[in-house]
Design an enzyme around this catalytic site. Structure first.
Site, PDB file in Angstrom:
ATOM      1  N   SER A  33      10.358  46.421 -20.415  1.00 38.79           N
ATOM      2  CA  SER A  33       9.735  45.423 -19.541  1.00 38.79           C
ATOM      3  C   SER A  33      10.828  44.545 -18.948  1.00 38.79           C
ATOM      4  O   SER A  33      11.746  45.051 -18.314  1.00 38.79           O
ATOM      5  CB  SER A  33       8.702  44.609 -20.329  1.00 38.79           C
ATOM      6  OG  SER A  33       8.006  43.720 -19.484  1.00 38.79           O
ATOM      7  N   THR A  34      10.774  43.240 -19.179  1.00 40.42           N
ATOM      8  CA  THR A  34      11.708  42.308 -18.562  1.00 40.42           C
ATOM      9  C   THR A  34      13.162  42.676 -18.837  1.00 40.42           C
ATOM     10  O   THR A  34      13.568  42.813 -19.981  1.00 40.42           O
ATOM     11  CB  THR A  34      11.445  40.883 -19.078  1.00 40.42           C
ATOM     12  OG1 THR A  34      10.047  40.626 -19.049  1.00 40.42           O
ATOM     13  CG2 THR A  34      12.168  39.856 -18.226  1.00 40.42           C
ATOM     14  N   HIS A  40       7.393  48.237 -17.173  1.00 40.91           N
ATOM     15  CA  HIS A  40       6.467  47.288 -16.552  1.00 40.91           C
ATOM     16  C   HIS A  40       7.045  46.862 -15.206  1.00 40.91           C
ATOM     17  O   HIS A  40       8.054  46.164 -15.147  1.00 40.91           O
ATOM     18  CB  HIS A  40       6.275  46.054 -17.443  1.00 40.91           C
ATOM     19  CG  HIS A  40       5.677  46.370 -18.780  1.00 40.91           C
ATOM     20  ND1 HIS A  40       5.750  45.502 -19.846  1.00 40.91           N
ATOM     21  CD2 HIS A  40       4.997  47.452 -19.239  1.00 40.91           C
ATOM     22  CE1 HIS A  40       5.137  46.035 -20.892  1.00 40.91           C
ATOM     23  NE2 HIS A  40       4.674  47.214 -20.551  1.00 40.91           N
ATOM     24  N   MET A  53       9.241  41.492 -22.749  1.00 36.08           N
ATOM     25  CA  MET A  53       8.413  40.473 -23.369  1.00 36.08           C
ATOM     26  C   MET A  53       7.164  41.104 -23.972  1.00 36.08           C
ATOM     27  O   MET A  53       6.727  42.178 -23.572  1.00 36.08           O
ATOM     28  CB  MET A  53       8.003  39.429 -22.330  1.00 36.08           C
ATOM     29  CG  MET A  53       7.154  39.978 -21.203  1.00 36.08           C
ATOM     30  SD  MET A  53       6.709  38.705 -20.002  1.00 36.08           S
ATOM     31  CE  MET A  53       5.807  39.697 -18.797  1.00 36.08           C
ATOM     32  N   ASP A 108       3.854  45.108 -26.352  1.00 32.76           N
ATOM     33  CA  ASP A 108       3.549  46.468 -25.930  1.00 32.76           C
ATOM     34  C   ASP A 108       4.592  47.426 -26.488  1.00 32.76           C
ATOM     35  O   ASP A 108       5.794  47.166 -26.430  1.00 32.76           O
ATOM     36  CB  ASP A 108       3.525  46.548 -24.393  1.00 32.76           C
ATOM     37  CG  ASP A 108       2.977  47.865 -23.890  1.00 32.76           C
ATOM     38  OD1 ASP A 108       2.148  48.462 -24.604  1.00 32.76           O
ATOM     39  OD2 ASP A 108       3.356  48.283 -22.782  1.00 32.76           O
TER      40      ASP A 108
END
Length: 356
Positions: A171-172, A198, A292, A295
């Site tokens: 993600s991030t 993401h 973050m 998940d």
């Protein structure tokens, strides 16, 4: 004493968008300390206010977002979230900004009143809070340094297990990490790879193209019903879950769904990993990179439950140590590795024997 939220600079050439974004962030507990009409004002605002995070428009007069990112990262490294319009041109520039040190990208919220706005507002606040926690500066240096080391230390001749599948979730701060990791995997390992990053709809196709240019593997954005074998990589498209629906003789098939978000995201890492664990009866490797939230934790558990190997990125090289931390805390992660050693970790788990 009440804890205050992160301090932000909002840069956008549209007065309307600056107001909309600032209002959303303020309502989410983020202190907007300055607004900027162009890149030069953004650079100055960062110098004057020393914010925790910057939201940066792509297209601006006098100095665009790309040049502003370059200057900020050179003079006062600060976590930056690119706010991009849903266009191919903006997507390309946004990825260049990520190369220059921006942490992540978010599609600009529309100005119209719609049922989607409350959800988008929550997502924007969550993303800004996450990006504000990112460790910038050190990350880029360590990635570059480690990249060369892995290439030179990789064994030249190995025998690998048949039909290994690797599932990567991030993600991030993830795009650069995914690109590096896949660039370090040799085609000789004959991996089939699924990537869940993401990322907004409209960006994952270009993301897949970028990876394809940097790896020996054939990489594309997943389509509904796509089948892949060894040497192929599918990237989950933004806005859709990627489910492994069938597996036979080393080839797997995916389906795409618009089922509700899982862990507040779609695509969700858990959906891809858990479905793979259900149908793939050859070796599985699950990898959780920077990001973050939680998940991927349930997915890692599913992979471990069927005898797969699991890896999480370490805190030092993670831009945001959220997803890896939660996975590690579950007790189902086999190896915790810096980004520059994860490719070797994957290969070690798939290695049958080393030939001298």
């Amino acid at each position: 004493m009440a804890q205050t939220g992160p301090r932000a600079v909002v840069a956008d050439d549209s007065h309307f968008m600056r107001s909309v974004i600032s209002d959303i962030l303020t309502e989410g507990g983020i202190d907007v300390v300055a607004q900027a009409r162009n890149g030069q004002e953004a650079v100055t605002a960062v110098e004057e206010h020393g914010p925790d995070v910057v939201t940066m428009d792509v297209e601006m007069p006098e100095m665009d977002g790309l040049e502003a990112v370059d200057q900020i990262m050179a003079t006062a490294p600060t976590p930056i979230l690119m706010l991009s319009a849903h266009t191919d041109e903006d997507a390309e520039v946004t990825f260049e900004a990520l190369d220059k040190g921006a942490v992540d990208v978010f599609t600009k919220p529309g100005g119209e009143v719609s049922m989607e706005m409350p959800r988008l507002e929550d997502q924007l606040v969550e993303m800004v809070l996450s990006v504000a926690e990112a460790d910038v500066g050190q990350e880029t240096e360590s990635v570059d340094e480690r990249d060369t080391g892995v290439e030179t230390s990789r064994p030249e001749a190995c025998t690998y297990v048949d039909n290994p599948t690797v599932l990567i979730g991030s993600s991030t701060g993830g795009p650069k990490m995914v690109e590096q990791l896949l660039s370090e995997l040799p085609l000789a390992a004959d991996l089939r790879v699924l990537v869940v990053q993401h990322m907004p709809e409209g960006f994952t196709g270009r993301f897949a193209e970028r990876i394809d240019d940097r790896t020996e593997y054939s990489v594309r954005e997943a389509g509904n019903g796509d089948r892949i074998g060894g040497g192929d990589v599918l990237v989950a498209p933004g806005g859709k879950h990627m489910i492994v629906s069938n597996y036979r003789d080393g080839r797997l098939r995916v389906k795409l769904t618009e089922d509700p978000p899982v862990n507040s995201v779609r695509p969700a890492v858990d959906m891809t990993m858990s479905s793979a664990a259900e149908v793939v009866d050859d070796p599985l490797v699950g990898v959780i990179l920077t990001g973050m939230g939680e998940d991927g934790t349930a997915g890692i558990k599913s992979i471990k439950a069927v005898g797969g190997h699991t890896i999480a990125q370490d805190e030092q090289t993670s831009a945001v140590f959220g997803m890896p931390k939660r996975a590690i805390e579950s007790g189902y992660v086999d190896d915790v590795l810096p980004i520059g050693e994860i490719a070797a970790g994957i290969l070690d788990s798939c290695k049958l024997e080393t030939t001298q």
